[in-house]
Each structure stands twice: as structure tokens, then as C-alpha cells.
Design an enzyme around this catalytic site. Structure first.
Site, PDB file in Angstrom:
ATOM      1  N   ASP A 136      -5.459  74.182 -36.956  1.00 46.31           N
ATOM      2  CA  ASP A 136      -4.748  73.758 -35.747  1.00 46.31           C
ATOM      3  C   ASP A 136      -3.602  72.840 -36.149  1.00 46.31           C
ATOM      4  O   ASP A 136      -3.737  72.050 -37.095  1.00 46.31           O
ATOM      5  CB  ASP A 136      -5.696  72.998 -34.807  1.00 46.31           C
ATOM      6  N   ASP A 138      -2.439  70.282 -34.570  1.00 42.97           N
ATOM      7  CA  ASP A 138      -2.487  68.905 -34.059  1.00 42.97           C
ATOM      8  C   ASP A 138      -3.509  68.041 -34.790  1.00 42.97           C
ATOM      9  O   ASP A 138      -3.802  66.937 -34.344  1.00 42.97           O
ATOM     10  CB  ASP A 138      -2.776  68.911 -32.546  1.00 42.97           C
ATOM     11  N   TRP A 198      -7.789  78.923 -23.261  1.00 46.12           N
ATOM     12  CA  TRP A 198      -8.473  77.900 -24.051  1.00 46.12           C
ATOM     13  C   TRP A 198     -10.003  78.063 -24.008  1.00 46.12           C
ATOM     14  O   TRP A 198     -10.575  78.260 -22.940  1.00 46.12           O
ATOM     15  CB  TRP A 198      -8.087  76.518 -23.496  1.00 46.12           C
ATOM     16  N   GLU A 201     -13.549  80.588 -28.338  1.00 45.50           N
ATOM     17  CA  GLU A 201     -13.294  81.543 -29.435  1.00 45.50           C
ATOM     18  C   GLU A 201     -13.874  81.011 -30.755  1.00 45.50           C
ATOM     19  O   GLU A 201     -14.321  81.786 -31.598  1.00 45.50           O
ATOM     20  CB  GLU A 201     -11.783  81.850 -29.563  1.00 45.50           C
ATOM     21  N   ASP A 202     -13.905  79.677 -30.880  1.00 44.83           N
ATOM     22  CA  ASP A 202     -14.480  79.082 -32.097  1.00 44.83           C
ATOM     23  C   ASP A 202     -16.010  79.220 -32.092  1.00 44.83           C
ATOM     24  O   ASP A 202     -16.629  79.460 -33.133  1.00 44.83           O
ATOM     25  CB  ASP A 202     -14.046  77.612 -32.237  1.00 44.83           C
ATOM     26  N   MET A 228      -6.088  63.370 -34.120  1.00 44.01           N
ATOM     27  CA  MET A 228      -5.476  64.451 -33.333  1.00 44.01           C
ATOM     28  C   MET A 228      -4.191  63.928 -32.682  1.00 44.01           C
ATOM     29  O   MET A 228      -4.195  62.830 -32.110  1.00 44.01           O
ATOM     30  CB  MET A 228      -6.454  64.927 -32.259  1.00 44.01           C
ATOM     31  N   HIS A 231      -1.814  65.370 -26.828  1.00 44.43           N
ATOM     32  CA  HIS A 231      -1.009  66.381 -26.120  1.00 44.43           C
ATOM     33  C   HIS A 231      -1.713  66.805 -24.846  1.00 44.43           C
ATOM     34  O   HIS A 231      -2.920  66.570 -24.686  1.00 44.43           O
ATOM     35  CB  HIS A 231      -0.792  67.610 -27.018  1.00 44.43           C
ATOM     36  N   ARG A 233      -2.647  70.070 -22.215  1.00 45.85           N
ATOM     37  CA  ARG A 233      -2.899  71.520 -22.305  1.00 45.85           C
ATOM     38  C   ARG A 233      -1.697  72.272 -21.732  1.00 45.85           C
ATOM     39  O   ARG A 233      -1.223  71.965 -20.645  1.00 45.85           O
ATOM     40  CB  ARG A 233      -4.170  71.839 -21.516  1.00 45.85           C
TER      41      ARG A 233
HETATM   42  N1  GDU Z   1      -1.730  76.196 -29.893  1.00 46.65           N
HETATM   43  C1  GDU Z   1      -0.336  76.263 -29.899  1.00 46.65           C
HETATM   44  N2  GDU Z   1       0.319  76.364 -28.713  1.00 46.65           N
HETATM   45  C2  GDU Z   1      -0.338  76.415 -27.527  1.00 46.65           C
HETATM   46  C3  GDU Z   1      -1.729  76.343 -27.528  1.00 46.65           C
HETATM   47  C4  GDU Z   1      -2.415  76.224 -28.720  1.00 46.65           C
HETATM   48  O1  GDU Z   1       0.303  76.215 -30.948  1.00 46.65           O
HETATM   49  O2  GDU Z   1       0.338  76.538 -26.476  1.00 46.65           O
HETATM   50  C5  GDU Z   1      -2.456  76.179 -31.171  1.00 46.65           C
HETATM   51  C6  GDU Z   1      -2.233  74.923 -31.981  1.00 46.65           C
HETATM   52  O3  GDU Z   1      -2.379  75.226 -33.348  1.00 46.65           O
HETATM   53  C7  GDU Z   1      -3.346  74.049 -31.487  1.00 46.65           C
HETATM   54  C8  GDU Z   1      -4.506  75.053 -31.372  1.00 46.65           C
HETATM   55  O4  GDU Z   1      -3.868  76.262 -30.948  1.00 46.65           O
HETATM   56  O5  GDU Z   1      -3.596  72.981 -32.364  1.00 46.65           O
HETATM   57  C9  GDU Z   1      -5.632  74.660 -30.423  1.00 46.65           C
HETATM   58  O6  GDU Z   1      -5.136  74.452 -29.098  1.00 46.65           O
HETATM   59  P1  GDU Z   1      -5.210  73.020 -28.373  1.00 46.65           P
HETATM   60  O7  GDU Z   1      -4.714  72.000 -29.341  1.00 46.65           O
HETATM   61  O8  GDU Z   1      -4.507  73.104 -27.078  1.00 46.65           O
HETATM   62  O9  GDU Z   1      -6.729  72.852 -28.072  1.00 46.65           O
HETATM   63  P2  GDU Z   1      -7.688  71.605 -28.384  1.00 46.65           P
HETATM   64  O10 GDU Z   1      -6.924  70.474 -28.950  1.00 46.65           O
HETATM   65  O11 GDU Z   1      -8.528  71.338 -27.208  1.00 46.65           O
HETATM   66  O12 GDU Z   1      -8.532  72.296 -29.547  1.00 46.65           O
HETATM   67  C10 GDU Z   1      -9.925  72.548 -29.538  1.00 46.65           C
HETATM   68  C11 GDU Z   1     -10.238  72.911 -30.988  1.00 46.65           C
HETATM   69  C12 GDU Z   1      -9.505  74.205 -31.329  1.00 46.65           C
HETATM   70  C13 GDU Z   1      -9.902  75.331 -30.371  1.00 46.65           C
HETATM   71  C14 GDU Z   1      -9.685  74.875 -28.937  1.00 46.65           C
HETATM   72  C15 GDU Z   1     -10.268  75.871 -27.948  1.00 46.65           C
HETATM   73  O13 GDU Z   1      -9.802  71.850 -31.860  1.00 46.65           O
HETATM   74  O14 GDU Z   1      -9.770  74.564 -32.661  1.00 46.65           O
HETATM   75  O15 GDU Z   1     -11.248  75.704 -30.596  1.00 46.65           O
HETATM   76  O16 GDU Z   1     -10.307  73.607 -28.674  1.00 46.65           O
HETATM   77  O17 GDU Z   1      -9.435  76.972 -27.790  1.00 46.65           O
END
Ligand code: GDU
Length: 286
Positions: A136, A138, A198, A201-202, A228, A231, A233
Site C-alpha cells: 500500500d 500509505d 474497499w 480482499e485481503d 500510515m 487520508h 476514503r
Molecule cells: N489505493 C489508491 N487509490 C485509491 C484507493 C486505494 O492508490 O483511490 C491503494 C493505495 O495503495 C492504498 C491501498 O490501495 O494504500 C489501500 O487503500 P486505502 O488506503 O484507502 O485503505 P486502508 O488504508 O483502509 O487500507 C486497509 C489495508 C489495505 C486494504 C484495505 C481494504 O491497509 O491493505 O486491505 O484496508 O481494501
């Protein structure tokens, strides 16, 4: 046909010295740099990075060739801040790596698992990778002793995240940063392609690993810590309302939903100075 970014150096020039598991140049805890940085500043900061985002150590022979895959859409600021922090870690660890940013065009909801599969397939068209790390954008590592390696089992790199007071949101979490050898990833038929938006999937991936009787290695909490980048959603990545339903039938779909059923249109492949940037278009509900 795209020229591969991998200009591998002649390994004979580095002799037969294998890179150490834990090189002496590691420093342990690192202070994250959370500043904004643009791509030209990044290029100036890391002149040793070759085109396409490739690096290989010159003084020893690395244990494996690693593709680092970022599922991506509209997060340049996060990507750049991550690279500012991650690149020195990878170099100190003597990782042979190539960076792949896999961007999903806006037409459909974000699909992180499907982008893992695209990254896996596209990376293998360009290089003979042994290890795949899905990252990811972030999550900033806080220890350079958190090794960006593949292991005997699929690996979850997160021991704790600042957002959860340096713990995890739940015990079995498999999100964030994970690694698979090529054969481990093939064995689970990659990720499900069916999770648009969202969530879960993990978890589906964790179920696949267990279904194939593999363990999951988790980096110890003493070094697997991440900060982290804060950010909101994105609108194009809303919570997936059918995620629990998909998850309940996940194990049954393993053989018929994954690498072997992946469909996407490749829009472009660009070998940029910092990374290999692959843009794809994905249709909804495959
Ligand atoms: N991402 C993008 N653009 C977007 C959405 C997602 O680049 O518009 C990518 C990024 O790499 C991002 C990753 O997808 O870091 C995960 O998305 P979010 O950061 O929005 O989600 P979270 O921070 O809530 O992440 C958590 C887990 C992820 C994943 C997610 C559920 O850290 O690994 O499992 O929940 O989809």
C-alpha cells in the site's frame, strides 16, 4: 513491445559473495520523513536508482529478484513520501528490486486484489522475478530491520500501525504489505478479481493461503511497525457492500477466480526514472 527496465549488471563482477541476510549498514529504528516531495526532487535524492525504478547491489549477489507492486490510483503524494522513506531501506538491505506502480483508470471502482494480479503478470513480462511484494502506498516502515524478503510462506509485514496504537485492527489482518514467492502466488491462483471498492480482499487472500495449507509468516512486532499517512476514503473506493457475502464463498471460488480468469486492458507501460508505471482499464464485475 516494451523495453524492460532491468539492466541487470553482470553478476560475475561481484564475485560469489552472497548478500547477507542482515547487512551491517542497517540502523534499526528510522525516523519517518512525512514531507511532500515531487518526482524530480526524488530523482535528485536517489541518483543510484536506475530507470523503471530498478536497483541491484554491486558488492554482493542478492538472494532473489524482487518486484515491488503498488496498487494505485490518484495517490502521487503518498507514493512519493513512501519512496522517500522506503528506497534507503531497500538499498541498505541489499534488495534487488524493481518498482511497479499499477494504476487503475477511473471508469470502475478501485479493485486492489485485481491490481495485484495485473502487477504479477505484467512484472513477469518484463523480468524473471522470484519474489513479489505488494505494498500500500500509505504505509511507511519504521525499521530497516523489517526485511523486504520472501520467505518459506506468504509473509505479512505489519506487526503494528500507528493508527491502531502500533497494534493491528484484528489478529488475522493480511492487509497493507505482503510478500509471496512466484510459486506461492501461483499456488493460490493470485487474488480474487471480484472485490470492487474497499474491504475484505485481503481477508479473501488469507483464506486462499490457508485453503492451500500454507502458513502465514508475520514480521515480529518489534520491527514490523508502520506509520500510515492520514487520508480520507476516496469516492471511487467506497466500502464494498457485498464484501461479507463474497468472503463467505471465497474458498469455493479459488480455482475459478484469480490469475486464471484475470481480464484487463493495458492502456500504457512507461519506464519512468522512479518506477515502471502501468495503467490499466478494468471492467466491472468479471
Ligand atoms: N489505493 C489508491 N487509490 C485509491 C484507493 C486505494 O492508490 O483511490 C491503494 C493505495 O495503495 C492504498 C491501498 O490501495 O494504500 C489501500 O487503500 P486505502 O488506503 O484507502 O485503505 P486502508 O488504508 O483502509 O487500507 C486497509 C489495508 C489495505 C486494504 C484495505 C481494504 O491497509 O491493505 O486491505 O484496508 O481494501
Amino acid at each position: 513491445k516494451v523495453e524492460s527496465p532491468l539492466t541487470f549488471k553482470d553478476t560475475t563482477s561481484r564475485g560469489n559473495i552472497s548478500c547477507k541476510e542482515a547487512p551491517r549498514k542497517l540502523i534499526g529504528r528510522i525516523r519517518p520523513i512525512m514531507k511532500r516531495i515531487d518526482s524530480s526532487q526524488l530523482q535528485d535524492t536517489f541518483p543510484w536508482l536506475s530507470k523503471g525504478g530498478h536497483y541491484t547491489p554491486s558488492s554482493c549477489t542478492p538472494r532473489e529478484k524482487t518486484a515491488i507492486i503498488f496498487p494505485f490510483r490518484d495517490r502521487h503524494r503518498h507514493l512519493h513520501t513512501l519512496l522517500l522513506n522506503l528506497l534507503p531501506v531497500l538499498k541498505r538491505q541489499d534488495v534487488d528490486f524493481t518498482l511497479f506502480v499499477i494504476e487503475q483508470e477511473k471508469r470502475t471502482l478501485f479493485n486492489r486484489g485485481l491490481l495485484f494480479n495485473v502487477g504479477f503478470m505484467e512484472a513477469l513480462k518484463l523480468g524473471d522475478f522470484d519474489c513479489f511484494i505488494f505494498h500500500d502506498v500509505d504505509l511507511i516502515p519504521l525499521f530497516d530491520t523489517n526485511f523486504y524478503h520472501c520467505n518459506e510462506s506468504p509473509t505479512h509485514f505489519l506487526g503494528g500501525v500507528d493508527k491502531f496504537k502500533y497494534g493491528l485492527s484484528y489478529k488475522d489482518l493480511f492487509g497493507g504489505v505482503v510478500s509471496f514467492t512466484r510459486s506461492q502466488y501461483k499456488r493460490i491462483n493470485g487474488a480474487s478479481n471480484m472485490y470492487f471498492g474497499w474491504g475484505a480482499e485481503d481477508d479473501d487472500m488469507r483464506i486462499r493461503i490457508r485453503q492451500k495449507n500454507m502458513e502465514i509468516v508475520r514480521t515480529d512486532k518489534s520491527v514490523g511497525l508502520y506509520d500510515m499517512i492520514k487520508h480520507h476514503r476516496e469516492e471511487s473506493n467506497p466500502t464494498n457492500p457485498i464484501r461479507s457475502w463474497l468472503l463467505s464463498s471465497g474458498a469455493k471460488r479459488l480455482a475459478v477466480d484469480g490469475l486464471n480468469t484475470l481480464e484487463y486492458q493495458r492502456i500504457s507501460v512507461q519506464i519512468l526514472p522512479l518506477y515502471t508505471w502501468i495503467k490499466v482499464q478494468v471492467d466491472a464485475y468479471q
